[in-house]
Design an enzyme around this catalytic site. Structure first.
Site, PDB file in Angstrom:
ATOM      1  N   ASP A 192     -13.566 -45.384  19.355  1.00 15.23           N
ATOM      2  CA  ASP A 192     -14.443 -43.961  19.230  1.00 15.23           C
ATOM      3  C   ASP A 192     -13.673 -43.021  20.250  1.00 15.23           C
ATOM      4  O   ASP A 192     -14.021 -43.458  21.482  1.00 15.23           O
ATOM      5  CB  ASP A 192     -15.936 -44.250  19.436  1.00 15.23           C
ATOM      6  CG  ASP A 192     -16.629 -42.886  19.129  1.00 15.23           C
ATOM      7  OD1 ASP A 192     -16.074 -41.702  19.263  1.00 15.23           O
ATOM      8  OD2 ASP A 192     -17.845 -42.923  18.841  1.00 15.23           O
ATOM      9  N   TYR A 220     -16.297 -25.881  12.081  1.00 14.43           N
ATOM     10  CA  TYR A 220     -15.113 -26.787  12.167  1.00 14.43           C
ATOM     11  C   TYR A 220     -13.776 -26.114  12.874  1.00 14.43           C
ATOM     12  O   TYR A 220     -13.219 -26.546  13.839  1.00 14.43           O
ATOM     13  CB  TYR A 220     -14.765 -27.113  10.773  1.00 14.43           C
ATOM     14  CG  TYR A 220     -13.321 -27.992  10.668  1.00 14.43           C
ATOM     15  CD1 TYR A 220     -13.111 -29.052  11.118  1.00 14.43           C
ATOM     16  CD2 TYR A 220     -12.089 -27.216  10.167  1.00 14.43           C
ATOM     17  CE1 TYR A 220     -11.724 -29.920  10.969  1.00 14.43           C
ATOM     18  CE2 TYR A 220     -10.840 -27.914   9.933  1.00 14.43           C
ATOM     19  CZ  TYR A 220     -10.732 -29.164  10.498  1.00 14.43           C
ATOM     20  OH  TYR A 220      -9.567 -29.532  10.478  1.00 14.43           O
TER      21      TYR A 220
HETATM   22  N1  LIG Z   1      -6.775 -32.219   5.583  1.00  9.04           N
HETATM   23  C1  LIG Z   1      -6.529 -31.048   5.757  1.00  9.04           C
HETATM   24  O1  LIG Z   1      -6.274 -30.212   5.033  1.00  9.04           O
HETATM   25  C2  LIG Z   1      -6.244 -30.634   7.301  1.00  9.04           C
HETATM   26  C3  LIG Z   1      -5.778 -29.414   7.169  1.00  9.04           C
HETATM   27  C4  LIG Z   1      -5.353 -28.650   8.784  1.00  9.04           C
HETATM   28  C5  LIG Z   1      -5.693 -29.646   9.690  1.00  9.04           C
HETATM   29  N2  LIG Z   1      -6.008 -30.878   9.659  1.00  9.04           N
HETATM   30  C6  LIG Z   1      -5.921 -31.978  10.627  1.00  9.04           C
HETATM   31  O2  LIG Z   1      -5.187 -33.182  10.611  1.00  9.04           O
HETATM   32  C7  LIG Z   1      -5.541 -34.057  11.310  1.00  9.04           C
HETATM   33  C8  LIG Z   1      -5.899 -35.377  10.576  1.00  9.04           C
HETATM   34  O3  LIG Z   1      -7.002 -35.231   9.787  1.00  9.04           O
HETATM   35  P1  LIG Z   1      -6.898 -35.669   8.291  1.00  9.04           P
HETATM   36  O4  LIG Z   1      -6.403 -34.998   7.334  1.00  9.04           O
HETATM   37  O5  LIG Z   1      -6.080 -37.139   8.362  1.00  9.04           O
HETATM   38  O6  LIG Z   1      -8.336 -36.328   8.028  1.00  9.04           O
HETATM   39  P2  LIG Z   1      -8.984 -37.717   8.172  1.00  9.04           P
HETATM   40  O7  LIG Z   1      -8.741 -38.445   7.057  1.00  9.04           O
HETATM   41  O8  LIG Z   1     -10.410 -37.355   8.109  1.00  9.04           O
HETATM   42  O9  LIG Z   1      -8.836 -38.551   9.356  1.00  9.04           O
HETATM   43  C9  LIG Z   1      -9.321 -38.149  10.866  1.00  9.04           C
HETATM   44  C10 LIG Z   1      -9.504 -39.751  11.052  1.00  9.04           C
HETATM   45  O10 LIG Z   1     -10.412 -39.411  12.366  1.00  9.04           O
HETATM   46  C11 LIG Z   1     -11.442 -40.635  12.268  1.00  9.04           C
HETATM   47  N3  LIG Z   1     -12.355 -40.014  13.382  1.00  9.04           N
HETATM   48  C12 LIG Z   1     -13.523 -39.379  13.029  1.00  9.04           C
HETATM   49  N4  LIG Z   1     -14.159 -39.385  14.227  1.00  9.04           N
HETATM   50  C13 LIG Z   1     -13.678 -40.176  15.216  1.00  9.04           C
HETATM   51  C14 LIG Z   1     -14.069 -40.576  16.181  1.00  9.04           C
HETATM   52  N5  LIG Z   1     -15.253 -40.506  17.049  1.00  9.04           N
HETATM   53  N6  LIG Z   1     -13.292 -41.397  17.112  1.00  9.04           N
HETATM   54  C15 LIG Z   1     -12.151 -41.818  16.573  1.00  9.04           C
HETATM   55  N7  LIG Z   1     -11.756 -41.629  15.135  1.00  9.04           N
HETATM   56  C16 LIG Z   1     -12.556 -40.633  14.542  1.00  9.04           C
HETATM   57  C17 LIG Z   1     -11.740 -40.669  11.089  1.00  9.04           C
HETATM   58  O11 LIG Z   1     -12.542 -41.742  10.832  1.00  9.04           O
HETATM   59  P3  LIG Z   1     -13.524 -42.017   9.717  1.00  9.04           P
HETATM   60  O12 LIG Z   1     -12.733 -41.339   8.194  1.00  9.04           O
HETATM   61  O13 LIG Z   1     -14.358 -43.177   9.668  1.00  9.04           O
HETATM   62  O14 LIG Z   1     -14.454 -40.676  10.031  1.00  9.04           O
HETATM   63  C18 LIG Z   1     -10.299 -40.534  10.369  1.00  9.04           C
HETATM   64  O15 LIG Z   1      -9.852 -41.836  10.353  1.00  9.04           O
HETATM   65  C19 LIG Z   1      -7.118 -33.401  12.062  1.00  9.04           C
HETATM   66  O16 LIG Z   1      -6.711 -32.964  13.440  1.00  9.04           O
HETATM   67  C20 LIG Z   1      -7.397 -32.556  11.043  1.00  9.04           C
HETATM   68  O17 LIG Z   1      -8.422 -31.620  11.710  1.00  9.04           O
HETATM   69  C21 LIG Z   1      -6.349 -31.474   8.437  1.00  9.04           C
END
Ligand SMILES: NC(=O)c1ccc[n+]([C@@H]2O[C@H](COP(=O)([O-])OP(=O)(O)OC[C@H]3O[C@@H](n4cnc5c(N)ncnc54)[C@H](OP(=O)(O)O)[C@@H]3O)[C@@H](O)[C@H]2O)c1
Length: 282
Positions: free
Chosen positions: A41, A128
């Protein structure tokens, strides 16, 4: 240099981006450790300290990413996206470690008429985005060596995203209304992962925008997906204002990616090429 023995800790390594980054590291023979909930975490300082102790480089893909829910859970969004990132920065500074942190187009209000460059003033319009901007600022204030890579409109095989949700709903025979006034660049997490791997040996400092090449609105993107998959979806266009949701969305998510280009090992792909490849392997 990133030597093959160097250890990279991928925080949020089971998420959509983190999973593709772990695969990209494995393909390159780089030693990467996946850290994610429930075992790790990012808000737990002892666990974060351990991660910093055990690694040579931290890539932070961990985030609270539920944009609508963040409006009703702002404390948790800030704890994960801001406070923990600041603490990571402090620990990294003490260890003289470079951190690559992932951020988002949602730091902008989307009111600009042109693509955003890294120096444009942020002005988030939802919780967010505000929490992610706070994370960027706390990381900067920590004084650690770091790079912030802002990405947008990402899709991949290891998570829920606009592309996979849309296909699922069309296949279920739902009527689909998709906004035609939000513009950006659909970006494959496999391409973000490759871009991150290009940066690792160079350890650049500062903010960088990364997205696929070219721009499209959400409705035309949906049309592209259904055409490529030969799905006859019941699809019509609408405006963002027709879609009341807890969190406001920026209309312009376009990035100017000129700054990162010289650091990448390969040219940025047009969004159509990357999305077509993704759809072909579904
Ligand atoms: N998806 C998009 O369109 C998008 C666009 C712009 C930027 N981003 C950025 O890209 C990055 C990666 O996001 P993603 O798209 O891969 O989203 P994601 O699939 O939701 O990945 C985020 C990961 O972080 C984990 N997480 C959440 N809370 C946590 C905690 N307290 N400690 C440790 N891990 C934690 C989540 O676990 P759980 O699933 O168990 O919660 C998940 O595995 C992020 O910085 C996001 O802001 C995404």
């Amino acid at each position: 240099m990133v030597t093959k023995g160097a250890s990279i800790a991928i925080l949020g390594g089971s998420g959509m981006l983190g999973s593709d980054l772990a695969l990209a590291c494995a393909l390159r023979g780089l030693k990467a450790t996946i850290l994610d909930l429930p075992d790790f975490d990012i808000t737990n300082t002892d666990q974060l300290q351990q991660a910093v102790n055990d690694a040579n480089i931290i890539v932070n893909c961990a985030a609270y990413t539920n944009v609508n829910k963040a409006e009703s859970e702002p404390e948790l969004a800030y704890q994960v996206n801001a406070e923990a990132v600041g603490r990571l920065g402090n620990l990294a500074r003490q260890a003289d470690m470079w951190v690559l942190h992932i951020s988002t187009d949602f730091v902008f209000d989307g009111k600009s008429q042109v693509p955003y460059v890294e120096t444009d003033p942020p002005n988030p319009i939802n919780t967010y985005g505000a929490s992610k901007l706070a994370g960027e600022r706390l990381l900067l204030e920590s004084g650690c060596h770091h790079c912030i890579m802002r990405v947008e409109w990402t899709y991949g095989s290891h998570g829920n995203n606009f592309v996979t949700k849309l296909i699922k709903r069309a296949k279920a025979g739902e009527k689909l209304k998709v906004v035609d006034d939000q513009t950006g660049s659909p970006t494959a997490t496999t391409d973000v992962a490759k871009a991150i791997c290009s940066l690792l040996p160079k350890k650049p400092e500062g903010i960088f925008h990364f997205a696929s090449d070219g721009y499209v609105n959400r409705f035309d993107m949906a049309k592209f997906i259904f055409e490529k998959l030969n799905i006859s979806a019941d699809l019509s266009s609408c405006n963002t204002s027709d879609f009341p949701s807890p969190a406001e969305r920026p209309l312009n998510s376009r990035f100017d990616c000129s700054k990162i280009k010289s650091l990448l090992d390969e040219p940025i792909k047009p969004w159509q090429e990357a999305l077509k490849q993704f759809l072909e392997q579904l």
